[in-house]
Design an enzyme around this catalytic site. Structure first.
Site, PDB file in Angstrom:
ATOM      1  CD  GLU A 164       5.898  60.999 -28.372  1.00 15.67           C
ATOM      2  OE1 GLU A 164       6.069  62.088 -27.792  1.00 15.67           O
ATOM      3  OE2 GLU A 164       6.710  60.056 -28.309  1.00 15.67           O
ATOM      4  CD  GLU A 268      10.374  59.095 -31.704  1.00 12.53           C
ATOM      5  OE1 GLU A 268      10.562  59.104 -30.466  1.00 12.53           O
ATOM      6  OE2 GLU A 268       9.963  60.077 -32.323  1.00 12.53           O
TER       7      GLU A 268
END
Ligand SMILES: *[C@@H]1O[C@H](CO)[C@@H](O)[C@H](O)[C@H]1NC(C)=O
Ligand SMILES: *[C@@H]1O[C@H](CO)[C@@H](O)[C@H](O)[C@H]1NC(C)=O
Ligand SMILES: *[C@@H]1O[C@H](CO)[C@@H](O)[C@H](O)[C@H]1NC(C)=O
Ligand SMILES: *[C@@H]1O[C@H](CO)[C@@H](O)[C@H](O)[C@H]1NC(C)=O
Ligand SMILES: *[C@@H]1O[C@H](CO)[C@@H](O)[C@H](O)[C@H]1NC(C)=O
Length: 559
Positions: A164, A268
């Site tokens: 990220e 995730e």
């Protein structure tokens, strides 16, 4: 007697051979084991949450410290039976310390058929800082130290070069991430490692999510080369909440990646906004609606991980660290994971030939140049450092807490003298990188401090920087000589330099202590349950000033 003894080594060798996990490799967009069966990541995130400071603009809270879960033998042994109950074949680890010993955990996991996906970044100054990005010698060394520490294990599936890092208002960081992928890929090749190079993306908006994915797996040279491409794209996806369906949750995203060229998975998953979690999305993820696009995913998270959105953990650990207490969440994931049958298609022979398309064009929502930052060259930076007349010598070993401010101050002072900090900066949008932008923050600080010192005709007081600077008596004796020496060190900054494993590997490596200033890496995406590795926007604060500092030509410039 003798015969029995003689058999022992043979038996041991046999046991080893049986125990070694098959190598997982990528063919086109799919993963396969050595028998040619498709490999799906049926995984769980495995890392205790570090110290987290949650603030208004950091709702999840990115950690500022970490505990290496693969260095704690008793914890691994405690947890392994529970990982086995879940039936996972992969764990994702967000931060490891290359100076510690990982033999016990890695071997226990390997024997249980569990691969690892290891993130190479660390909190704070151990990751690409999206506010003042840089792909620099210290990060490359951190990453390669970790690879050196783990390359002896048979169960490293992939190394992630970032998690990220690229977000909505920082798409211009993408070239730095791709540069990291390029260099880590080259390094793994030089070691003969088949581990995959991965990246875990935030589930950003359509305006740039796909561009980023394509950018990371494209070939800027248009020659179908894999040299700057990731192998494994991870999407941190929290779209399926509560009792949902493929159509309602994952269909659009799956369609969006239907033509992707390298392997993709959910790095995730496991939305907590409509509890209880049913984990029925796992059935969809491994089912026929999704298996031609995705290679499985990582359920988030084994250990407790709190966010503003809720609690993602599936177990709690007793205060004395000895006992695992599972939750309903754990039981439900166990049930759903237990029902998964991997679909063994397409076959490896029909997986298609490798394809690395041209890169997506930069747009108003995706501001990334295909000109990547150069490979950090430690020899060039060390050479440069030795020529610098004023050196950054912080009074604290915890220098990352002050280096940003020192650079900031020095750039401000230098600007007033008509100098500029462009040599230490860079811009991923224009693809223009300063000639020493890939040096570590210490060299950058010394470089700017030296420029200021030279601009003041080497008056000793101008190398003080409130006690952070020391005159380097070994530097060339004149400004012009220093200039020549410095320039020769970085004479050809764009020369292709390939990081490769040293012939002999010392145990060397810098200990990374983390835990400097609070970071406010902004994860303003409510899907994110990530243990995202933070970056310290203060660490190189100076960079943000740079644009404002006029470049009026050199007092001490690299010719
Ligand atoms: C992105 O936006 C947030 C808030 O809107 C801001 O705090 C942050 O500094 C921005 N990041 C960059 C890299 O511009
Ligand atoms: C981060 O900073 C600490 C000192 O504060 C240093 O020891 C460590 O090497 C740095 N890590 C990286 C990757 O630069
Ligand atoms: C070094 O620089 C930092 C940051 O500007 C400053 O706080 C500190 O007082 C300076 N001096 C010493 C001796 O650390
Ligand atoms: C480094 O400095 C920061 C404050 O600037 C502090 O919070 C942190 O605890 C320090 N880390 C170490 C290892 O001393
Ligand atoms: C979470 O994100 C979704 C879509 O991105 C949005 O519709 C929703 O309002 C957000 N919720 C919060 C609490 O921010």
């Amino acid at each position: 007697m003798f015969r029995a003894l003689a058999l022992v080594p043979l038996l041991a060798a046999l046991i080893c051979a049986v125990d070694a996990l098959p190598k997982i490799t990528r063919t086109g967009r799919y993963l396969y084991d050595e028998s040619g069966n498709r490999f799906y990541i049926k995984g769980i995130a495995y890392q205790e949450q570090g110290v987290v400071v949650v603030s208004a603009d950091n709702p999840f809270g990115e950690p500022s410290s970490f505990v290496d879960p693969l260095a704690m033998e008793s914890a691994c042994n405690r947890d392994l039976p529970f990982l086995q109950q879940l039936g996972v074949n992969t764990v994702r680890i967000y931060s490891v310390d290359s100076t510690l010993n990982h033999d016990a955990c890695m071997s226990a996991f390997s024997k249980a058929g569990i691969y690892t996906i290891i993130d190479l970044a660390l909190p704070l100054n151990g990751s690409i800082d999206r506010v003042s990005p840089s792909w620099s010698t210290n990060l490359l060394e951190l990453y390669t130290n970790t690879i050196d520490a783990f390359s002896k294990y048979d169960n490293v599936l992939a190394y992630n070069v970032g998690n990220e890092v690229v977000i909505q208002n920082a798409t211009n960081v993408a070239p730095y991430v791709k540069a990291a992928a390029r260099d880590i890929k080259a390094y793994l090749k030089s070691k003969g490692s088949s581990a995959l190079v991965g990246y875990a993306a935030i589930n950003g908006q359509a305006g740039w999510r796909g561009d980023l994915a394509n950018f990371l797996s494209c070939d800027p040279s248009n020659s179908n080369s894999d040299s700057t491409s990731i192998d494994l794209y991870g999407l941190n996806d929290y779209e399926w909440c509560g009792d949902s369906t493929f159509e309602k949750s994952y269909a659009t995203t799956t369609q969006a990646y239907s033509q992707y060229n390298v392997a993709a998975y959910f790095s995730e998953f496991g939305c907590v906004s409509s509890p209880p979690r049913l984990w029925t999305e796992a059935i969809a993820l491994f089912g026929s609606d999704m298996n031609t696009v995705w290679s499985g995913g990582i359920a988030f998270s084994y250990f407790p991980a709190a966010s503003a959105a809720g609690q993602f953990g599936m177990v709690t650990i007793s205060d004395d660290q000895s006992t695992v207490i599972t939750s309903d969440d754990f039981d439900k994931l166990k049930t759903e994971y237990g029902q998964i049958n991997f679909i063994n298609s397409p076959s490896q022979t029909s997986a298609g030939s490798p394809s690395y398309p041209s890169c997506p064009a930069s747009s108003s929502t995706f501001l990334a140049s295909t000109t990547l930052p150069p490979t950090p060259n430690e020899a060039a930076c060390n050479c440069l450092e030795s020529t610098l007349s004023c050196q950054f010598t912080p009074q604290t070993a915890n220098y990352s807490a002050v280096v940003g401010e020192v650079i900031n101050n020095a750039c401000g002072l230098l600007g007033e003298k008509g100098g500029s900090c462009t040599d230490i900066g860079g811009d991923g949008q224009t693809g223009v990188y300063g000639r020493i932008a890939a040096c570590d923050p210490i060299v950058k600080a010394s470089f700017v401090m030296s420029q200021f010192y030279e601009a003041n005709n080497r008056q000793q007081v101008t190398c003080s920087f409130d006690g952070n600077g020391t005159v380097n008596q070994a530097a060339p004796s004149s400004v012009s000589a220093a200039n020549v020496a410095a320039s020769s060190c970085v004479a050809n900054p764009n020369a292709v330099f390939t990081p490769s494993a040293a012939p002999t590997n010392g145990a060397g490596g810098s200990a990374q202590t983390s835990g400097s200033s609070n970071n406010n890496n902004n994860n303003n995406n409510n899907h994110s349950g990530s243990l995202a590795v933070g970056v310290d926007p203060n660490a190189l604060l100076g960079m943000t000033l740079m644009a404002a500092i006029a470049a009026l030509g050199g007092i001490f410039t690299l010719a």
